[in-house]
Design a protein around this motif. Sequence first.
Motif, PDB file in Angstrom:
ATOM      1  N   TRP A  31       0.986  -1.288   0.142  1.00  0.00           N
ATOM      2  CA  TRP A  31       0.044  -0.007   0.008  1.00  0.00           C
ATOM      3  C   TRP A  31       0.977   1.209   0.083  1.00  0.00           C
ATOM      4  CZ3 TRP A  31      -5.141   1.112  -0.754  1.00  0.00           C
ATOM      5  CH2 TRP A  31      -5.548   2.128  -0.287  1.00  0.00           C
ATOM      6  N   LEU A  32       1.674   1.117   0.837  1.00  0.00           N
ATOM      7  CA  LEU A  32       2.749   2.445   1.056  1.00  0.00           C
ATOM      8  C   LEU A  32       3.888   2.516  -0.158  1.00  0.00           C
ATOM      9  CD1 LEU A  32       3.099   2.236   4.945  1.00  0.00           C
ATOM     10  CD2 LEU A  32       1.596   3.828   3.432  1.00  0.00           C
ATOM     11  N   ASN A  33       4.095   1.528  -0.563  1.00  0.00           N
ATOM     12  CA  ASN A  33       5.112   1.522  -1.909  1.00  0.00           C
ATOM     13  C   ASN A  33       4.634   1.069  -3.249  1.00  0.00           C
ATOM     14  OD1 ASN A  33       7.644   2.207   0.159  1.00  0.00           O
ATOM     15  ND2 ASN A  33       6.369   0.632   1.091  1.00  0.00           N
ATOM     16  N   PRO A  34       3.780   1.917  -3.709  1.00  0.00           N
ATOM     17  CA  PRO A  34       3.027   1.401  -4.819  1.00  0.00           C
ATOM     18  C   PRO A  34       4.283   1.265  -6.062  1.00  0.00           C
ATOM     19  CG  PRO A  34       2.422   3.473  -4.502  1.00  0.00           C
ATOM     20  CD  PRO A  34       3.027   3.039  -3.272  1.00  0.00           C
ATOM     21  N   GLY A  35       4.161   0.360  -6.986  1.00  0.00           N
ATOM     22  CA  GLY A  35       4.909   0.476  -8.293  1.00  0.00           C
ATOM     23  C   GLY A  35       6.313   0.093  -7.720  1.00  0.00           C
TER      24      GLY A  35
END
Length: 154
Positions: A150-154
């Motif tokens: 969630w906190l590190n998309p991609g």
Amino acid sequence: MSPVLALIGFVGLCLLVCAADVALVSGPERGWYLSLTPPPGTPPAWLFGPLWASLYLLMGVAVWLVWKRAVSPHPLRLWGWQLALSSLWIPAFFALRSELLAVAVVLVLIPVLALTLRSFRRISRTAAYLVVPYLTWSLYALYLNAGFCWLNPG
């Protein structure tokens, strides 16, 4: 086979898996992990090594207790599957740098661990209790993995 040799073998196998996984976390993978935004409640990085070693040690003792009394290979097979799944999480998360794949591994691991615990409980309550910390950690790891996604998309 001697029960003492079996204990050494089961614990040794678990610690070997742990050592192989820890080897994957050193170097560039550690830097990558430290660059991620962690979800609230993420333990400090130094805690993971001792924690994993303890969990693998408990798994080795638990399976040994079951091995001594098992009349069916089913509980040992379940344990083997959970060990295999456990060994896949670190490569999925760190080597492949795939938080999502790591979530998928944990989502498969949790029910297998629950089945292992239930199967072990029928043979040895002590063995089942020794699986509880790993099941609990896996549920927490699911939260952490989802948080990293969630906190590190991609």
